[in-house]
Design a protein around this motif. Sequence first.
Motif, mmCIF file in Angstrom:
data_model
loop_
_atom_site.group_PDB
_atom_site.id
_atom_site.type_symbol
_atom_site.label_atom_id
_atom_site.label_comp_id
_atom_site.label_asym_id
_atom_site.label_seq_id
_atom_site.Cartn_x
_atom_site.Cartn_y
_atom_site.Cartn_z
ATOM 1 N N UNK A 22 -4.961 -1.584 -7.491
ATOM 2 C CA UNK A 22 -5.860 -0.449 -7.386
ATOM 3 C C UNK A 22 -5.013 0.817 -7.370
ATOM 4 N N UNK A 23 -5.435 1.822 -8.125
ATOM 5 C CA UNK A 23 -4.617 3.021 -8.244
ATOM 6 C C UNK A 23 -5.515 4.253 -8.353
ATOM 7 N N UNK A 24 -5.290 5.235 -7.465
ATOM 8 C CA UNK A 24 -6.027 6.490 -7.494
ATOM 9 C C UNK A 24 -5.039 7.632 -7.273
ATOM 10 N N UNK A 83 -1.427 -4.720 -5.109
ATOM 11 C CA UNK A 83 -0.802 -3.408 -4.905
ATOM 12 C C UNK A 83 -1.873 -2.331 -4.912
ATOM 13 N N UNK A 84 -1.767 -1.419 -3.967
ATOM 14 C CA UNK A 84 -2.645 -0.254 -3.893
ATOM 15 C C UNK A 84 -1.765 0.984 -3.944
ATOM 16 N N UNK A 85 -1.844 1.727 -5.026
ATOM 17 C CA UNK A 85 -1.027 2.925 -5.208
ATOM 18 C C UNK A 85 -1.931 4.150 -5.234
ATOM 19 N N UNK A 86 -1.712 5.065 -4.307
ATOM 20 C CA UNK A 86 -2.491 6.293 -4.244
ATOM 21 C C UNK A 86 -1.544 7.486 -4.202
ATOM 22 N N UNK A 87 -2.014 8.631 -4.717
ATOM 23 C CA UNK A 87 -1.175 9.814 -4.706
ATOM 24 C C UNK A 87 -1.983 11.093 -4.711
ATOM 25 N N UNK A 124 0.873 -1.173 0.000
ATOM 26 C CA UNK A 124 0.000 0.000 0.000
ATOM 27 C C UNK A 124 0.907 1.218 0.000
ATOM 28 N N UNK A 125 0.945 1.924 -1.108
ATOM 29 C CA UNK A 125 1.885 3.028 -1.276
ATOM 30 C C UNK A 125 1.122 4.326 -1.506
ATOM 31 N N UNK A 126 1.527 5.376 -0.785
ATOM 32 C CA UNK A 126 0.899 6.681 -0.949
ATOM 33 C C UNK A 126 1.982 7.729 -1.137
ATOM 34 N N UNK A 127 1.841 8.547 -2.189
ATOM 35 C CA UNK A 127 2.792 9.620 -2.468
ATOM 36 C C UNK A 127 2.090 10.965 -2.352
ATOM 37 N N UNK A 128 2.701 11.869 -1.594
ATOM 38 C CA UNK A 128 2.181 13.223 -1.450
ATOM 39 C C UNK A 128 3.270 14.200 -1.884
ATOM 40 N N UNK A 129 2.944 15.089 -2.815
ATOM 41 C CA UNK A 129 3.931 16.040 -3.329
ATOM 42 C C UNK A 129 3.349 17.439 -3.334
ATOM 43 N N UNK A 130 4.046 18.351 -2.669
ATOM 44 C CA UNK A 130 3.599 19.741 -2.664
ATOM 45 C C UNK A 130 4.759 20.715 -2.785
ATOM 46 N N UNK A 131 5.997 20.217 -2.752
ATOM 47 C CA UNK A 131 7.160 21.091 -2.801
ATOM 48 C C UNK A 131 7.907 20.971 -4.108
ATOM 49 N N UNK A 132 9.019 21.704 -4.186
ATOM 50 C CA UNK A 132 9.888 21.626 -5.345
ATOM 51 C C UNK A 132 9.433 22.495 -6.506
ATOM 52 N N UNK A 146 -0.491 -14.158 -16.519
ATOM 53 C CA UNK A 146 -1.212 -13.509 -15.420
ATOM 54 C C UNK A 146 -2.723 -13.553 -15.647
ATOM 55 N N UNK A 147 -3.276 -14.750 -15.642
ATOM 56 C CA UNK A 147 -4.715 -14.921 -15.799
ATOM 57 C C UNK A 147 -5.447 -14.425 -14.552
ATOM 58 N N UNK A 148 -6.703 -14.006 -14.751
ATOM 59 C CA UNK A 148 -7.554 -13.495 -13.681
ATOM 60 C C UNK A 148 -6.944 -12.257 -13.016
ATOM 61 N N UNK A 149 -6.305 -11.423 -13.825
ATOM 62 C CA UNK A 149 -5.805 -10.135 -13.340
ATOM 63 C C UNK A 149 -6.972 -9.193 -13.081
ATOM 64 N N UNK A 150 -6.901 -8.453 -11.992
ATOM 65 C CA UNK A 150 -7.943 -7.495 -11.627
ATOM 66 C C UNK A 150 -7.275 -6.151 -11.369
ATOM 67 N N UNK A 151 -7.432 -5.209 -12.268
ATOM 68 C CA UNK A 151 -6.770 -3.927 -12.117
ATOM 69 C C UNK A 151 -7.694 -2.759 -12.399
#
Length: 357
Positions: A309-311, A279-283, A253-261, A334-339
């Motif tokens: 899952x990605x948002x 994998x759950x990728x959120x940003x 479960x990965x979360x990226x927050x970007x507000x600088x630079x 990779x049968x039965x992939x759910x994305x």
Amino acid sequence: MSVESYAAAHAAWAKANPLPRWAARLREQGLARFRELGYPTTKNEDWHFTSAAPIAEAEFEVLLDNPGTVRAEDLLPFTFGHAEWPTLVFVNGRFAPALSNRAALPGLTLLPFAEAWKSHDDVLERHLGKITSMDGQAFTALNTAFLGDGALVVVGKEMEIEHPVHLLFVSDATAARTAMQPRALVVAERHSKATVIESYVSLGETPYLTNVVTEAEVADGATLHHYRIQRESPRAFHVGTVEARQGRDSHLLQFSFATGGLLSRQNVYTGLHGEGCGATLNGLYMLAEEQHCDHQTRIEHAQPNCYSREVYKGILDGSSHGVFNGKVYVHPIAQKTDGKQTNNALLLSERAHIDTK
């Protein structure tokens, strides 16, 4: 800073930062690969909407040592009010033991590379440079070329770590016009659970470059929560790459927050190499004025019965520019992939714009 300028600085860096023989070879491979690739251009599909020219043309210095002037009270806005969390603090790319909290937790190994080269060299050799790739990745190659200090996090088998582990990378005014190449390795062993937070923050508004690579091994049945917070100086450049390799029935479960630079780029890649993993990728990115922020994600479904899952969401104001490029690769096996993947952006100004793919 030109490719050859980095090459010229490399010998002094290697002399000041001796490594085990295998790691020194890896560092030399990184330099050779960076010199071969050069900086990416907008002709490269992954860099089509982001020009690396401002980074290439800026004059940075590779400092051999820069302890900075950071005090413990300066870090209070960035520690989430939890002084008890195990925390490694790096100031201007160098480990700062006086500012760190080396709290011992059952099942947790938390070390700066300076110590890990001696006590956990086998762990580093087994994983470092094996999860991420330098093929076509110039900034990963550059980071590898200047391999030195960094953070090692190992979570033991079947252990659940009570508190989040915090890796805090701080730049102060003395980091002006410098290039820093920190590295992190996270190993979540079989059936373990842990939360790791990486924070990249600045105490001033000076221009500098942070180019960081994080590798994560998420073993069979393990769950890793990984948070990445980028709050760099408004004049800084930031390139960050997170790449994970997942085993059977694991979950990232990965979360990226970007507000600088002024210009920032976040690469988040994971490979689902074990059946039944996910994998759950959120940003979230929040931009204003002339800021440019690019997010690139890649999820590789390499085994059956895996899900992703990605948002990603962005809020843009002023003349800011956001980029999102999300890729999902599905192998024939990779049968039965759910994305599922979602990307939304809110433009608060007629001059702000987003390129999404």
